[in-house]
Design an enzyme around this catalytic site. Sequence first.
Site, PDB file in Angstrom:
ATOM      1  N   LYS A 156       5.354  12.604  10.915  1.00 26.73           N
ATOM      2  CA  LYS A 156       5.910  11.247  11.040  1.00 26.73           C
ATOM      3  C   LYS A 156       6.659  10.876   9.766  1.00 26.73           C
ATOM      4  O   LYS A 156       6.526  11.555   8.734  1.00 26.73           O
ATOM      5  CB  LYS A 156       4.756  10.271  11.279  1.00 26.73           C
ATOM      6  CG  LYS A 156       3.749  10.298  10.153  1.00 26.73           C
ATOM      7  CD  LYS A 156       2.408   9.738  10.576  1.00 26.73           C
ATOM      8  CE  LYS A 156       1.482   9.732   9.367  1.00 26.73           C
ATOM      9  NZ  LYS A 156       0.099   9.487   9.718  1.00 26.73           N
ATOM     10  N   ARG A 195      -8.912  -0.133  12.494  1.00 27.88           N
ATOM     11  CA  ARG A 195      -7.459  -0.277  12.512  1.00 27.88           C
ATOM     12  C   ARG A 195      -7.065  -0.115  13.974  1.00 27.88           C
ATOM     13  O   ARG A 195      -7.047  -1.083  14.710  1.00 27.88           O
ATOM     14  CB  ARG A 195      -6.812   0.745  11.575  1.00 27.88           C
ATOM     15  CG  ARG A 195      -5.364   0.433  11.270  1.00 27.88           C
ATOM     16  CD  ARG A 195      -4.736   1.411  10.297  1.00 27.88           C
ATOM     17  NE  ARG A 195      -4.734   2.799  10.796  1.00 27.88           N
ATOM     18  CZ  ARG A 195      -4.166   3.811  10.174  1.00 27.88           C
ATOM     19  NH1 ARG A 195      -3.553   3.627   9.014  1.00 27.88           N
ATOM     20  NH2 ARG A 195      -4.196   5.025  10.685  1.00 27.88           N
ATOM     21  N   TYR A 217      16.813  -3.251 -19.378  1.00 27.28           N
ATOM     22  CA  TYR A 217      16.683  -4.647 -18.927  1.00 27.28           C
ATOM     23  C   TYR A 217      15.420  -5.277 -19.492  1.00 27.28           C
ATOM     24  O   TYR A 217      14.347  -4.649 -19.481  1.00 27.28           O
ATOM     25  CB  TYR A 217      16.589  -4.695 -17.406  1.00 27.28           C
ATOM     26  CG  TYR A 217      17.902  -4.535 -16.686  1.00 27.28           C
ATOM     27  CD1 TYR A 217      18.950  -5.447 -16.873  1.00 27.28           C
ATOM     28  CD2 TYR A 217      18.094  -3.488 -15.786  1.00 27.28           C
ATOM     29  CE1 TYR A 217      20.148  -5.307 -16.190  1.00 27.28           C
ATOM     30  CE2 TYR A 217      19.295  -3.332 -15.096  1.00 27.28           C
ATOM     31  CZ  TYR A 217      20.309  -4.249 -15.307  1.00 27.28           C
ATOM     32  OH  TYR A 217      21.487  -4.113 -14.628  1.00 27.28           O
ATOM     33  N   MET A 275      18.572   0.229 -11.069  1.00 30.41           N
ATOM     34  CA  MET A 275      18.918   0.686  -9.723  1.00 30.41           C
ATOM     35  C   MET A 275      19.440   2.122  -9.715  1.00 30.41           C
ATOM     36  O   MET A 275      19.092   2.919  -8.837  1.00 30.41           O
ATOM     37  CB  MET A 275      19.948  -0.255  -9.092  1.00 30.41           C
ATOM     38  CG  MET A 275      20.204   0.054  -7.624  1.00 30.41           C
ATOM     39  SD  MET A 275      21.431  -1.016  -6.874  1.00 30.41           S
ATOM     40  CE  MET A 275      20.526  -2.538  -6.692  1.00 30.41           C
TER      41      MET A 275
HETATM   42  C1  PLP Z   1      -0.805  10.348   9.161  1.00 31.03           C
HETATM   43  C2  PLP Z   1      -1.991  10.660   9.968  1.00 31.03           C
HETATM   44  C3  PLP Z   1      -2.775  11.795   9.693  1.00 31.03           C
HETATM   45  C4  PLP Z   1      -2.533  12.679   8.480  1.00 31.03           C
HETATM   46  O1  PLP Z   1      -3.176  12.134   7.341  1.00 31.03           O
HETATM   47  P1  PLP Z   1      -3.050  12.852   5.916  1.00 31.03           P
HETATM   48  O2  PLP Z   1      -3.887  11.996   5.038  1.00 31.03           O
HETATM   49  O3  PLP Z   1      -1.607  12.804   5.544  1.00 31.03           O
HETATM   50  O4  PLP Z   1      -3.555  14.223   6.100  1.00 31.03           O
HETATM   51  C5  PLP Z   1      -3.792  12.097  10.571  1.00 31.03           C
HETATM   52  N1  PLP Z   1      -4.058  11.297  11.636  1.00 31.03           N
HETATM   53  C6  PLP Z   1      -3.358  10.184  11.894  1.00 31.03           C
HETATM   54  C7  PLP Z   1      -3.708   9.351  13.080  1.00 31.03           C
HETATM   55  C8  PLP Z   1      -2.315   9.823  11.073  1.00 31.03           C
HETATM   56  O5  PLP Z   1      -1.616   8.711  11.337  1.00 31.03           O
END
Ligand code: PLP
Length: 372
Positions: free
Chosen positions: A35, A131, A265, A313
Site C-alpha cells: 500500500k 481500530r 531561516y 523547502m
Molecule cells: C500495513 C499493514 C501491515 C504491515 O505492517 P508492517 O508494520 O509494515 O509490517 C499488516 N497488516 C495490515 C492490516 C496493514 O495495514
Amino acid sequence: MTRGTQLEIRPAALIHNAERAAQLAGDAAVYAMIKANGYGHGLTLVAHTLRDYVGGFGVAVIEEAVALRESGIESPLMLLEGCFDEGEWRLAQQLNLEVVVHNIEQINTLAAAHLTDSVAVWLKVDTGMHRLGVPAEQVPTLVQQLSSRSEIQLIGLMTHFACADMADDHTSENQLRTLRSLAEQFALPYSAANSAALFQYSENAFTGRLPESSQGARVRPGIMLYGASPVEGQSSAALDLQVTQQFSARLIAVNCVQAGEAVGYGATWLASRDSRIGIVAVGYGDGYPRHASNGAPVAVAGMRTRTVGRVSMDMIAIDLTEIVDAKVGDRVELWGDLVSIDEVAAFCGTISYELFCQVTARVHRVITHGKA
Ligand SMILES: *Cc1c(COP(=O)(O)O)cnc(C)c1O
C-alpha cells in the site's frame, strides 16, 4: 551538473528482505504489503520485483489494486480497508480481490451490489487494537451470515496487532489467542502477523506462542521488506535486512561562516567556531522532513555529519568543518547505507514508514539492478 536529488531503489534488496520474511513465516503464505505506493518505493515496481517470491500482496484502496491488475499482476491481492460502495464490490469481484470486511455497513453494500459471481472475503476481527474489525462476540453470527450467502466466499479471519513492535509486551499473544480460537471454532484460515510479529514471535512458534502454520494462514509483512527495523531497539542490520532505498542530493554550495554567525531561516543555528557549511539541494519540498532541522545525521564522502539550521523547502545546510575534502557536486546521503532511515526518523520524532511515504514526485527515481 543536474540538481541530482534522487531516490535510488534496489530491487535485489527487496528480494532479500522478502526471502527473510518467508524464512520467518514457516508454512504461512507471505502477502507483501505494498500500500501507499509500495511504502514509497513504487507500487508496480515492488509488485513486479516480488511476484515470484511471495504468495500475494496487500493494498489499502481499490485504486491500488486496479493499477496492479492493469500492470499485469495476477497474484492474490488483499484489499485491506475493503469496499466503500456497491461499485467497488463489483470491481473487486471482477479483479478477483480478497476483500476485507470490517463492519456491517460493508456487508449491506455488498448485498446491494447484486453480484452474479462470488467474491472472496476476509472477516476482520477487533481483538484489542480498537481500530478496524468486528467485535469477537459478533463473529459467530457474522460467519454464519456470510457463509450462507452465495455471492460470498469466506476465506478466513484476520486481525491486526497494536503492539507487536514493543519489547516485553504480551498484547499480541492475547490478541492472537482470541483470533485463533475463533479460527479453530469455524475451521477457517487466519492472518495476523505484521513485520514486527514475524520477528518477535516466529522463532517461538514451536512453543506454540505464535504458530502461523495452520493451512491457509497468511502473514502480512510490510516495513521489513523495505529494510527498516520493525522492532523497537533493534537495528535493521542486526535483523539481516538490506537497505532498499538511498535518498541523496548534491552539495550545491560550500560557504565559510565565522564563529557567532547564524545559518538559515530564523537564525536558529549559530556557529560556535569558524565553520564550513555545505548547502544541499533537498528540502521539505522533496519530502525531507522539516523536523530534521539542527542535528539530523547525513553522510558525505563516506563520513557522517549533521544538519545545521532549519530545513527549508528546497535546501538544507550541513556542517562540513571536519570533512575537508567535500566540494560542490558531491553526493550527500540523507538516508540509506551510512545513515539509517530509522535514525533519521527517531531524530524527527517519527517512524520510517512516514519518511518512506513522504518523498515527493519531483525526486528523480533511479533503479539499480544487480546485487545491492
Ligand atoms: C500495513 C499493514 C501491515 C504491515 O505492517 P508492517 O508494520 O509494515 O509490517 C499488516 N497488516 C495490515 C492490516 C496493514 O495495514
